[in-house]
Motif scaffolding. Structure first.
Motif, mmCIF file in Angstrom:
data_model
loop_
_atom_site.group_PDB
_atom_site.id
_atom_site.type_symbol
_atom_site.label_atom_id
_atom_site.label_comp_id
_atom_site.label_asym_id
_atom_site.label_seq_id
_atom_site.Cartn_x
_atom_site.Cartn_y
_atom_site.Cartn_z
ATOM 1 N N PHE A 15 44.796 41.163 30.100
ATOM 2 C CA PHE A 15 43.460 41.701 30.154
ATOM 3 C C PHE A 15 42.380 40.727 30.463
ATOM 4 C CE2 PHE A 15 39.433 43.403 28.512
ATOM 5 C CZ PHE A 15 39.207 44.362 29.894
ATOM 6 N N VAL A 16 42.656 39.537 29.406
ATOM 7 C CA VAL A 16 41.639 38.238 29.492
ATOM 8 C C VAL A 16 41.900 37.571 30.885
ATOM 9 C CG1 VAL A 16 41.077 36.304 28.344
ATOM 10 C CG2 VAL A 16 41.505 38.440 26.910
ATOM 11 N N VAL A 17 42.842 37.658 31.097
ATOM 12 C CA VAL A 17 43.452 36.523 32.499
ATOM 13 C C VAL A 17 42.662 37.361 33.422
ATOM 14 C CG1 VAL A 17 45.233 36.184 33.931
ATOM 15 C CG2 VAL A 17 45.305 35.571 31.481
ATOM 16 N N ASN A 18 42.837 38.762 33.731
ATOM 17 C CA ASN A 18 42.385 39.592 34.657
ATOM 18 C C ASN A 18 40.914 39.460 34.771
ATOM 19 O OD1 ASN A 18 42.363 41.522 36.892
ATOM 20 N ND2 ASN A 18 41.980 43.393 35.400
ATOM 21 N N VAL A 19 40.187 39.490 33.559
ATOM 22 C CA VAL A 19 38.637 39.267 33.691
ATOM 23 C C VAL A 19 38.094 38.108 34.048
ATOM 24 C CG1 VAL A 19 36.785 39.280 32.127
ATOM 25 C CG2 VAL A 19 38.506 41.133 31.862
ATOM 26 N N VAL A 20 38.928 37.118 33.782
ATOM 27 C CA VAL A 20 38.670 35.587 34.012
ATOM 28 C C VAL A 20 38.811 35.533 35.560
ATOM 29 C CG1 VAL A 20 39.185 33.322 33.759
ATOM 30 C CG2 VAL A 20 39.028 34.354 31.705
ATOM 31 N N ALA A 21 39.888 35.966 36.152
ATOM 32 C CA ALA A 21 40.240 35.901 37.657
ATOM 33 C C ALA A 21 39.227 36.542 38.412
ATOM 34 C CB ALA A 21 41.634 36.429 38.019
ATOM 35 N N LEU A 22 38.718 37.707 37.766
ATOM 36 C CA LEU A 22 37.701 38.642 38.634
ATOM 37 C C LEU A 22 36.504 37.880 38.685
ATOM 38 C CD1 LEU A 22 37.039 41.278 40.133
ATOM 39 C CD2 LEU A 22 36.520 42.019 37.731
ATOM 40 N N GLN A 23 36.022 37.153 37.360
ATOM 41 C CA GLN A 23 34.804 36.548 37.321
ATOM 42 C C GLN A 23 34.602 35.228 38.013
ATOM 43 O OE1 GLN A 23 32.072 37.680 35.871
ATOM 44 N NE2 GLN A 23 33.023 39.594 35.307
ATOM 45 N N SER A 24 35.941 34.760 38.283
ATOM 46 C CA SER A 24 35.875 33.345 38.829
ATOM 47 C C SER A 24 35.800 33.489 40.386
ATOM 48 C CB SER A 24 37.077 32.444 38.608
ATOM 49 O OG SER A 24 38.337 32.984 39.404
ATOM 50 N N CYS A 25 36.174 34.380 40.912
ATOM 51 C CA CYS A 25 36.189 34.355 42.263
ATOM 52 C C CYS A 25 35.279 36.086 42.872
ATOM 53 C CB CYS A 25 37.416 34.400 43.187
ATOM 54 S SG CYS A 25 38.584 35.833 42.495
#
Length: 73
Positions: A15-25
């Protein structure tokens, strides 16, 4: 996560990885990929909050632990 071993911990990490990926791009994505990230985030949050389910190894281990102590199901 596939077998349900430490499912809550794995789901929380993903979930944290998904949020970071969404925020980064976020600025480069169109609405359909953003919707897919949202769906994956909801599914991962559900597993993190309520556990992986009855067919997981975690559930079977807890069931066998209760069974060995003599408590009824």
């Amino acid at each position: 996560m596939l077998l349900g071993l430490s499912g809550r911990f794995g789901a929380l990490g993903l979930f944290v990885v998904n949020v970071v990926a969404l925020q980064s791009c976020m600025y480069a994505l169109q609405p359909p990929p953003i919707m897919l990230h949202s769906i994956w985030g909801i599914l991962l949050a559900m597993v993190a909050l309520w556990g992986p389910g009855r067919w997981s190894i975690d559930h079977l281990r807890a069931w066998h632990a209760r069974d060995s102590t003599g408590t009824k199901h």
